[in-house]
Motif scaffolding. Sequence first.
Motif, PDB file in Angstrom:
ATOM      1  N   UNK A   1       0.549  -1.205  -0.008  1.00 50.66           N
ATOM      2  CA  UNK A   1       0.117   0.162   0.142  1.00 50.66           C
ATOM      3  C   UNK A   1       0.683   1.301  -0.057  1.00 50.66           C
ATOM      4  N   UNK A   2       1.916   1.297  -0.420  1.00 51.12           N
ATOM      5  CA  UNK A   2       3.012   2.255  -0.206  1.00 51.12           C
ATOM      6  C   UNK A   2       3.616   2.541  -1.787  1.00 51.12           C
ATOM      7  N   UNK A   3       4.118   3.782  -2.073  1.00 53.26           N
ATOM      8  CA  UNK A   3       4.950   4.119  -2.981  1.00 53.26           C
ATOM      9  C   UNK A   3       6.400   4.540  -2.357  1.00 53.26           C
ATOM     10  N   UNK A   4       7.444   4.045  -3.177  1.00 48.42           N
ATOM     11  CA  UNK A   4       8.843   4.409  -2.870  1.00 48.42           C
ATOM     12  C   UNK A   4       9.640   3.227  -2.184  1.00 48.42           C
ATOM     13  N   UNK A   5       8.914   2.104  -2.565  1.00 50.95           N
ATOM     14  CA  UNK A   5       9.765   1.016  -2.195  1.00 50.95           C
ATOM     15  C   UNK A   5      11.059   0.642  -2.989  1.00 50.95           C
ATOM     16  N   UNK A   6      10.646   1.079  -4.300  1.00 50.55           N
ATOM     17  CA  UNK A   6      11.860   0.735  -5.358  1.00 50.55           C
ATOM     18  C   UNK A   6      12.846   1.506  -5.010  1.00 50.55           C
ATOM     19  N   UNK A   7      12.774   2.850  -4.737  1.00 51.63           N
ATOM     20  CA  UNK A   7      13.985   3.774  -4.182  1.00 51.63           C
ATOM     21  C   UNK A   7      14.551   3.235  -3.006  1.00 51.63           C
ATOM     22  N   UNK A   8      13.868   2.864  -2.004  1.00 56.30           N
ATOM     23  CA  UNK A   8      14.273   2.516  -0.895  1.00 56.30           C
ATOM     24  C   UNK A   8      15.259   1.270  -0.971  1.00 56.30           C
ATOM     25  N   UNK A   9      14.798   0.300  -1.707  1.00 54.77           N
ATOM     26  CA  UNK A   9      15.747  -0.877  -2.086  1.00 54.77           C
ATOM     27  C   UNK A   9      17.215  -0.258  -2.765  1.00 54.77           C
ATOM     28  N   UNK A  10      17.020   0.595  -3.682  1.00 53.11           N
ATOM     29  CA  UNK A  10      17.979   1.137  -4.318  1.00 53.11           C
ATOM     30  C   UNK A  10      19.025   1.798  -3.316  1.00 53.11           C
ATOM     31  N   UNK A  11      18.730   2.570  -2.571  1.00 53.62           N
ATOM     32  CA  UNK A  11      19.433   3.547  -1.646  1.00 53.62           C
ATOM     33  C   UNK A  11      19.881   2.637  -0.281  1.00 53.62           C
TER      34      UNK A  11
ATOM     35  N   UNK B   1      21.813   0.342  -0.593  1.00 49.82           N
ATOM     36  CA  UNK B   1      23.263   0.135  -0.936  1.00 49.82           C
ATOM     37  C   UNK B   1      24.213   1.322  -0.356  1.00 49.82           C
ATOM     38  N   UNK B   2      23.522   2.295   0.032  1.00 48.01           N
ATOM     39  CA  UNK B   2      24.420   3.544   0.782  1.00 48.01           C
ATOM     40  C   UNK B   2      23.804   3.651   2.198  1.00 48.01           C
ATOM     41  N   UNK B   3      24.620   4.770   2.895  1.00 47.96           N
ATOM     42  CA  UNK B   3      24.192   5.161   4.221  1.00 47.96           C
ATOM     43  C   UNK B   3      22.779   5.741   4.342  1.00 47.96           C
ATOM     44  N   UNK B   4      21.843   5.254   5.315  1.00 43.56           N
ATOM     45  CA  UNK B   4      20.633   5.781   5.370  1.00 43.56           C
ATOM     46  C   UNK B   4      20.618   6.574   6.739  1.00 43.56           C
ATOM     47  N   UNK B   5      20.290   7.836   6.718  1.00 39.87           N
ATOM     48  CA  UNK B   5      20.345   8.475   7.975  1.00 39.87           C
ATOM     49  C   UNK B   5      19.017   8.422   8.821  1.00 39.87           C
ATOM     50  N   UNK B   6      17.966   8.453   8.187  1.00 40.39           N
ATOM     51  CA  UNK B   6      16.787   8.341   8.716  1.00 40.39           C
ATOM     52  C   UNK B   6      15.720   8.028   7.692  1.00 40.39           C
ATOM     53  N   UNK B   7      14.715   7.509   8.306  1.00 39.06           N
ATOM     54  CA  UNK B   7      13.467   7.151   7.421  1.00 39.06           C
ATOM     55  C   UNK B   7      12.329   7.413   8.452  1.00 39.06           C
ATOM     56  N   UNK B   8      11.224   8.205   7.967  1.00 40.03           N
ATOM     57  CA  UNK B   8      10.204   8.340   8.797  1.00 40.03           C
ATOM     58  C   UNK B   8       8.750   7.973   7.895  1.00 40.03           C
TER      59      UNK B   8
ATOM     60  N   UNK C   1       9.455   9.824   4.297  1.00 35.95           N
ATOM     61  CA  UNK C   1      10.665  10.782   4.102  1.00 35.95           C
ATOM     62  C   UNK C   1      11.620  10.060   4.590  1.00 35.95           C
ATOM     63  N   UNK C   2      12.914  10.043   3.634  1.00 35.77           N
ATOM     64  CA  UNK C   2      13.989   9.358   3.954  1.00 35.77           C
ATOM     65  C   UNK C   2      15.293  10.141   3.611  1.00 35.77           C
ATOM     66  N   UNK C   3      16.325  10.315   4.524  1.00 30.18           N
ATOM     67  CA  UNK C   3      17.693  11.212   3.811  1.00 30.18           C
ATOM     68  C   UNK C   3      18.762  10.121   4.175  1.00 30.18           C
ATOM     69  N   UNK C   4      19.780  10.530   3.492  1.00 33.95           N
ATOM     70  CA  UNK C   4      20.918   9.718   3.557  1.00 33.95           C
ATOM     71  C   UNK C   4      22.103  10.343   2.518  1.00 33.95           C
ATOM     72  N   UNK C   5      22.996   9.513   2.308  1.00 34.37           N
ATOM     73  CA  UNK C   5      24.212   9.563   1.286  1.00 34.37           C
ATOM     74  C   UNK C   5      23.524   9.880   0.069  1.00 34.37           C
ATOM     75  N   UNK C   6      22.391   9.310  -0.494  1.00 37.31           N
ATOM     76  CA  UNK C   6      21.678   9.515  -1.605  1.00 37.31           C
ATOM     77  C   UNK C   6      20.995  10.775  -1.964  1.00 37.31           C
ATOM     78  N   UNK C   7      20.724  11.444  -0.890  1.00 40.87           N
ATOM     79  CA  UNK C   7      20.084  12.683  -0.856  1.00 40.87           C
ATOM     80  C   UNK C   7      18.902  12.442   0.013  1.00 40.87           C
ATOM     81  N   UNK C   8      17.617  12.942  -0.620  1.00 42.17           N
ATOM     82  CA  UNK C   8      16.480  12.794   0.232  1.00 42.17           C
ATOM     83  C   UNK C   8      15.315  12.194  -0.667  1.00 42.17           C
ATOM     84  N   UNK C   9      14.462  11.608  -0.139  1.00 42.60           N
ATOM     85  CA  UNK C   9      13.114  11.124  -1.003  1.00 42.60           C
ATOM     86  C   UNK C   9      11.817  11.390  -0.003  1.00 42.60           C
ATOM     87  N   UNK C  10      10.973  11.692  -0.730  1.00 41.49           N
ATOM     88  CA  UNK C  10       9.567  12.051  -0.171  1.00 41.49           C
ATOM     89  C   UNK C  10       8.383  11.401  -1.018  1.00 41.49           C
ATOM     90  N   UNK C  11       7.719  10.413  -0.425  1.00 41.37           N
ATOM     91  CA  UNK C  11       6.552  10.013  -1.272  1.00 41.37           C
ATOM     92  C   UNK C  11       5.389  10.120  -0.591  1.00 41.37           C
TER      93      UNK C  11
END
Length: 279
Positions: free
Chosen positions: A132-142, A144-151, A233-243
Motif C-alpha cells: 500500500x505504499x510508494x517508494x519501495x523501489x527507491x528504498x531498495x536502491x538506496x 546500498x548506501x548510508x541511510x540516516x533516517x526514515x520516517x 521521508x528518508x535521507x542519507x548519502x543518496x540525498x532525500x526522498x519523499x513519497x
Amino acid sequence: MSSSSLKTKAKSNIRVGILGCGAIGSRIAKSIKDDGRAVLTGLFDINPAKSENLQKHLPQKNIVKKSYDELLHASDLVVEAVNAPDTRELVRRALLARKDVLIMSVGKFIEGESIFALAQKQGVRVLIPSGAIAGVDALKAVSQQRIDRITLTTRKPIYGFADNAFVQQKRINLSQITKETILFEGNVREAVKCFPQNINVAATIALASGARDKLRIRIATSPEFKVNSHEIEAAGDFGRLVTKTENVVCPDNPKTSYLAVLSAVRTLKEYFQGVKIGT
Ligand SMILES: NC(=O)c1ccc[n+]([C@@H]2O[C@H](COP(=O)([O-])OP(=O)(O)OC[C@H]3O[C@@H](n4cnc5c(N)ncnc54)[C@H](O)[C@@H]3O)[C@@H](O)[C@H]2O)c1
C-alpha cells in the motif's frame, strides 16, 4: 534459484495456490487468467465457506482444497493472504515443500532473515509486493548506501482507530480531537505491538531499506482525514526522498488498501512473465 530453473518457470504454466480467500486472496485469484504462463490450481481457507464462495466466481472448476497440505501439493507458487497467528509457520511449510511464496502479511516477517535464509537454502523464491505504499523501489536502491533516517507518517480517519487497544489504554478521547493529532511515535517494534493494523507497510519499508533501526513511525488522525495516507521521508548519502500515497480502501475489506491488491497482482504478472520493472 538457478538461471536455468528461472527460464523454465517463465515458460511453463506455473500452478498457483491461494492461501486465504479474503479480500486480497480473492482478487488475486480472479486476476489469474490461465493464459499459458500461470494456472490457478488451488484455493484454501480455514473457513471453507470463503473458498467455496470464491470458487463460484471463478472459471476454473473444482479447485477448492480441503487442507493446506493439499494446496501445497497442487501449487508451484503459494499466495499467502491470511490473517492468521501462525502465518510464519504456514510460509515455512511452503518453503520446506519447495514452493515459491508471495507474502502479503509482511508485518509477520519484520525480522524475516530466517525465512529468507530458508528460501535460499531450498532454492525457492519469496516475493514481497510494495503493497500500500510508494517508494519501495527507491528504498531498495538506496539501501546500498548510508541511510540516516526514515520516517513513515500514517494518517487515517478517526473511525480507523475506534477499536485500537493502544488508543483505549492511553485513554485518548477520539471524539475530542479537532485537528491533526499524533497518536503514536516510536520505532517499528513498538508500532507492531501498538498498531498491528498498520504494520505491513512499516515492515515492507524496514525490509526494503535494511534500515530497521533508523525507521520512525508516526501515526496521526484528524476529523479532516478522509482516506488512509502513508508518507515516507528518508535521507542519507543518496540525498532525500519523499513519497505520499492516498489510498482508497478495498471494497471487500475496509482495512485493506486497494493499492495493496493492485501491487500484488502486478508483482505476480512480472513473476509469470519473467520481466521485472523497477529498481
Ligand atoms: N502488504 C500490504 O501492504 C498489505 C495491505 C493490506 C493487507 N495486508 C495483509 O494481507 C493479509 C490478508 O488481507 P485481507 O484483506 O485479504 O484479509 P481478509 O481478512 O479479508 O482475509 C483473510 C482470510 O484468511 C483466512 N484465514 C485466516 N487464517 C487462516 C489459516 N490459518 N489458513 C487459511 N486461511 C486462513 C480468513 O478466513 C480470511 O478469509 C492480512 O494479513 C493483511 O494484514 C497486507
